[in-house]
Design an enzyme around this catalytic site. Sequence first.
Site, PDB file in Angstrom:
ATOM      1  N   ARG A   1       0.840  -1.203   0.000  1.00 14.70           N
ATOM      2  CA  ARG A   1       0.000   0.000   0.000  1.00 14.70           C
ATOM      3  C   ARG A   1       0.875   1.254   0.000  1.00 14.70           C
ATOM      4  O   ARG A   1       0.540   2.249  -0.637  1.00 14.70           O
ATOM      5  CB  ARG A   1      -0.942  -0.030   1.212  1.00 14.70           C
TER       6      ARG A   1
ATOM      7  N   LYS B   1      -2.657   6.435   1.407  1.00  9.78           N
ATOM      8  CA  LYS B   1      -2.455   6.975   2.747  1.00  9.78           C
ATOM      9  C   LYS B   1      -1.570   8.222   2.666  1.00  9.78           C
ATOM     10  O   LYS B   1      -0.407   8.225   3.109  1.00  9.78           O
ATOM     11  CB  LYS B   1      -1.860   5.886   3.652  1.00  9.78           C
TER      12      LYS B   1
ATOM     13  N   GLU C   1     -16.222   6.132   4.573  1.00 12.23           N
ATOM     14  CA  GLU C   1     -15.515   5.647   5.763  1.00 12.23           C
ATOM     15  C   GLU C   1     -15.406   6.761   6.782  1.00 12.23           C
ATOM     16  O   GLU C   1     -16.036   7.808   6.626  1.00 12.23           O
ATOM     17  CB  GLU C   1     -14.143   5.088   5.376  1.00 12.23           C
TER      18      GLU C   1
HETATM   19  N1  PLP Z   1      -9.273   4.171   6.588  1.00 14.55           N
HETATM   20  C1  PLP Z   1      -8.447   5.181   6.899  1.00 14.55           C
HETATM   21  C2  PLP Z   1      -8.784   6.533   6.386  1.00 14.55           C
HETATM   22  C3  PLP Z   1      -7.312   4.948   7.694  1.00 14.55           C
HETATM   23  O1  PLP Z   1      -6.482   5.941   8.026  1.00 14.55           O
HETATM   24  C4  PLP Z   1      -7.052   3.642   8.161  1.00 14.55           C
HETATM   25  C5  PLP Z   1      -5.873   3.358   8.968  1.00 14.55           C
HETATM   26  O2  PLP Z   1      -4.872   2.917   8.511  1.00 14.55           O
HETATM   27  C6  PLP Z   1      -7.939   2.619   7.806  1.00 14.55           C
HETATM   28  C7  PLP Z   1      -9.037   2.919   7.027  1.00 14.55           C
HETATM   29  C8  PLP Z   1      -7.706   1.220   8.249  1.00 14.55           C
HETATM   30  O3  PLP Z   1      -6.696   0.617   7.505  1.00 14.55           O
HETATM   31  P1  PLP Z   1      -5.838  -0.564   8.092  1.00 14.55           P
HETATM   32  O4  PLP Z   1      -6.784  -1.620   8.499  1.00 14.55           O
HETATM   33  O5  PLP Z   1      -4.975  -1.007   6.959  1.00 14.55           O
HETATM   34  O6  PLP Z   1      -5.065  -0.024   9.235  1.00 14.55           O
HETATM   35  C1  COI Z   2      -4.107   3.304  11.568  1.00 19.16           C
HETATM   36  O1  COI Z   2      -5.083   2.675  11.932  1.00 19.16           O
HETATM   37  O2  COI Z   2      -2.971   2.818  11.561  1.00 19.16           O
HETATM   38  C2  COI Z   2      -4.225   4.683  11.126  1.00 19.16           C
HETATM   39  O3  COI Z   2      -3.353   5.133  10.431  1.00 19.16           O
HETATM   40  C3  COI Z   2      -5.416   5.426  11.549  1.00 19.16           C
HETATM   41  C4  COI Z   2      -5.125   6.695  12.273  1.00 19.16           C
HETATM   42  C5  COI Z   2      -4.310   6.521  13.516  1.00 19.16           C
HETATM   43  C6  COI Z   2      -4.572   7.723  11.342  1.00 19.16           C
END
Ligand code: PLP
Ligand code: COI
Length: 341
Positions: free
Chosen positions: A82, A184, A220
């Site tokens: 990612r 991200k 989201e």
């Molecule tokens: N959506 C957003 C906007 C986020 O910042 C995050 C955090 O990383 C997620 C979803 C969840 O992603 P992940 O499960 O890969 O941490």
């Molecule tokens: C995560 O879940 O790792 C995120 O990046 C979400 C938030 C802390 C920005």
Amino acid sequence: MEKKNIDWTNLGFAYIKTDKRFVSNFQNGKWDDGALISDATITIGECAGVLQYSQSCFEGMKAYTTEDGHIVTFRPDLNGERMEDSCRRLEMPVYPKERFVDAIVKTVEANEAWVPPYGSGATLYIRPYMFASGSVIGVKPANEYQFRVLVTPVGPYFKGGVKPLTLCISDFDRAAPNGTGHIKAGLNYAMSLHASVTAHANGFDENMFLDPATRTKVEETGGANFLFVTKDNKVVTPKSSSILPSITRRSLMAVAEKYLGLEVEERTVYVEELKDFAECGLCGTAAVISPVGKIVDHGKEICFPSGMTNMGPVIQKLHDTLTGIQMGRIEAPAGWIKVIK
Ligand code: PLP
Ligand code: COI
């Protein structure tokens, strides 16, 4: 290895400076070997691309102490992939995912004393990030970049742990169609701050962002994806090209199907149908899976039957199975767990 003297069970989600961080620099068209350093500060020029035009991206993942005393991470290859995608979209040099995983391993090993013990409820949050360190004044990508990994021990992201959250439907948009919602990028978070401060000021825990084009579909929150459970126990998650492809969400959908034998569906979710779901949760590395009890749509309350006291039964099973896999209590699918020590 003697652990740091920390009250692990009462940690919140806040930065604590740890001993070592990994740093690698991109100059003259290539990444150097990188190294672990002790200095937690960064010196960059006043015209660095990150300061002028916000050219930055990051990742979020965790290291866990398992029941049998190992230190592991969860699907770090997917975070590496990612981050590669984020870099490509932001015209930044890709930090190859194999080297990304190696940097994570080295940083966690070097901070072993900061990895919370099994059963404490805390974990070691890992924050890989990259920014443009080279100078730019015309709007263009910089020539120099820095990739870093820092780690910090954390407790639950939402205060109150498993208490169901109250969300509001935001009047602000998080991501444009064909924009950067699926990566991200730091800029996605900068522009969500006013929305989250506003939501908090109005007494809500978080925002539910909608699709900006029609404002009829669920996207989201600022830091997590949605999962819904239908009254007949199907697990549904919104499909959209402008939400972040959460690794936790992808893993939970696999857990729902393969471990819990539930039907799963990734599809458009309309605001109109929120009232028909039995349970709702927010999922992400930081959020794990946090229950949502209520969503307020401009004064109109949508209350899930799971209520405001406990997690709904399906969300609870998903939570217990995922954390069981991460903490080594339940056998993981092949390739999900990377043992560090
Ligand atoms: N959506 C957003 C906007 C986020 O910042 C995050 C955090 O990383 C997620 C979803 C969840 O992603 P992940 O499960 O890969 O941490
Ligand atoms: C995560 O879940 O790792 C995120 O990046 C979400 C938030 C802390 C920005």
